[in-house]
Write a protein that holds these residues in place. Structure first.
Motif, short mmCIF file in Angstrom:
data_model
loop_
_atom_site.label_atom_id
_atom_site.label_comp_id
_atom_site.label_asym_id
_atom_site.label_seq_id
_atom_site.Cartn_x
_atom_site.Cartn_y
_atom_site.Cartn_z
N ILE A 1 0.77 -1.33 -0.01
CA ILE A 1 -0.12 -0.07 0.02
C ILE A 1 0.83 1.15 0.06
O ILE A 1 1.65 1.40 1.08
N LYS A 2 0.95 1.84 -1.19
CA LYS A 2 1.82 3.09 -1.33
C LYS A 2 0.99 4.21 -1.90
O LYS A 2 -0.02 4.21 -2.39
N LYS A 3 1.70 5.43 -1.70
CA LYS A 3 0.99 6.80 -2.52
C LYS A 3 0.71 6.36 -4.00
O LYS A 3 1.29 5.62 -4.52
N THR A 4 -0.39 7.06 -4.41
CA THR A 4 -0.88 6.76 -6.00
C THR A 4 0.36 7.35 -6.80
O THR A 4 0.78 8.56 -6.36
N ASN A 5 0.31 6.87 -7.91
CA ASN A 5 1.31 7.50 -8.93
C ASN A 5 0.60 8.30 -10.12
O ASN A 5 -0.74 7.93 -10.09
N PHE A 6 1.17 8.45 -11.03
CA PHE A 6 0.40 9.25 -12.02
C PHE A 6 -0.62 8.21 -12.81
O PHE A 6 -1.54 8.38 -13.27
N ALA A 7 0.04 7.05 -13.29
CA ALA A 7 -0.62 6.09 -13.80
C ALA A 7 -1.97 5.41 -13.08
O ALA A 7 -3.02 5.07 -13.63
N ASP A 8 -2.04 5.61 -11.72
CA ASP A 8 -3.07 5.24 -11.01
C ASP A 8 -4.16 5.93 -11.27
O ASP A 8 -5.49 5.94 -10.92
N LEU A 9 -3.83 7.44 -11.59
CA LEU A 9 -4.95 8.51 -11.97
C LEU A 9 -6.10 8.04 -12.81
O LEU A 9 -7.14 8.51 -12.71
N VAL A 10 -5.53 7.31 -13.79
CA VAL A 10 -6.48 6.74 -14.74
C VAL A 10 -7.58 5.80 -14.16
O VAL A 10 -8.95 6.21 -14.45
N TYR A 11 -7.33 5.26 -13.49
CA TYR A 11 -8.55 4.31 -12.65
C TYR A 11 -9.07 5.22 -11.78
O TYR A 11 -10.38 4.93 -11.43
N LEU A 12 -8.67 6.05 -11.00
CA LEU A 12 -9.55 7.29 -10.26
C LEU A 12 -10.53 7.99 -11.18
O LEU A 12 -11.60 8.05 -10.71
N VAL A 13 -10.06 8.15 -12.35
CA VAL A 13 -10.92 8.88 -13.24
C VAL A 13 -12.01 8.19 -13.43
O VAL A 13 -13.29 8.40 -13.55
N ALA A 14 -11.83 6.69 -13.84
CA ALA A 14 -12.63 5.75 -14.38
C ALA A 14 -13.60 5.48 -13.50
O ALA A 14 -14.86 5.13 -13.74
N VAL B 1 -5.06 9.35 -0.59
CA VAL B 1 -5.53 8.23 -1.63
C VAL B 1 -4.14 7.19 -1.84
O VAL B 1 -3.50 7.83 -2.35
N ASP B 2 -4.13 6.07 -1.41
CA ASP B 2 -3.04 5.05 -1.51
C ASP B 2 -3.70 4.04 -2.37
O ASP B 2 -4.58 3.65 -2.41
N ALA B 3 -2.62 3.73 -3.29
CA ALA B 3 -2.77 2.54 -4.13
C ALA B 3 -2.35 1.28 -3.47
O ALA B 3 -1.74 1.06 -2.80
N VAL B 4 -3.30 0.27 -3.88
CA VAL B 4 -3.16 -1.22 -3.03
C VAL B 4 -2.87 -2.12 -4.40
O VAL B 4 -3.47 -2.19 -5.31
N VAL C 1 -4.97 -3.32 -7.53
CA VAL C 1 -6.59 -3.82 -6.97
C VAL C 1 -7.13 -2.99 -6.62
O VAL C 1 -8.27 -3.31 -6.51
N GLY C 2 -6.90 -1.85 -6.09
CA GLY C 2 -7.72 -0.93 -5.36
C GLY C 2 -6.97 0.35 -4.92
O GLY C 2 -5.80 0.57 -4.84
N PHE C 3 -7.76 1.02 -4.29
CA PHE C 3 -7.32 2.13 -3.21
C PHE C 3 -7.66 2.39 -1.93
O PHE C 3 -8.86 1.66 -1.79
N LEU C 4 -6.77 2.58 -0.87
CA LEU C 4 -7.21 2.85 0.43
C LEU C 4 -7.23 4.27 0.61
O LEU C 4 -6.26 5.10 0.55
#
Length: 82
Positions: A5-18, A29-32, A39-42
């Protein structure tokens, strides 16, 4: 199984928008990732009074008023069961 579980990166933003998740609605918002696969976000709620897990399909698990460290531990335990 390796859960990170780490901080989101730029590539993760695509999933957040979707998922129509506005990062500004949350304190953090941390990437899991499981075995380096997203697999998701905490997320910590805007008020900082609780945490939620949102998977990449939009399903949510609410950890109630649990603080971040407790929610993170519970999420890792839950994922490790699968």
């Amino acid at each position: 199984m390796n859960v990170k579980i780490k901080k989101t990166n730029f590539a993760d933003l695509v999933y957040l928008v979707a998922l129509d998740i506005d990062k500004m609605d949350y304190t953090s918002v941390d990437a899991v990732r499981v075995d380096d696969q997203l697999v998701g976000f905490l997320v910590t709620t805007e008020e900082g009074w609780g945490c939620e897990y949102i998977d990449i399909t939009g399903n949510k698990i609410d950890f109630g008023d649990a603080d971040y460290d407790v929610a993170k531990y519970q999420l890792i335990k839950l994922i490790s069961k699968f």
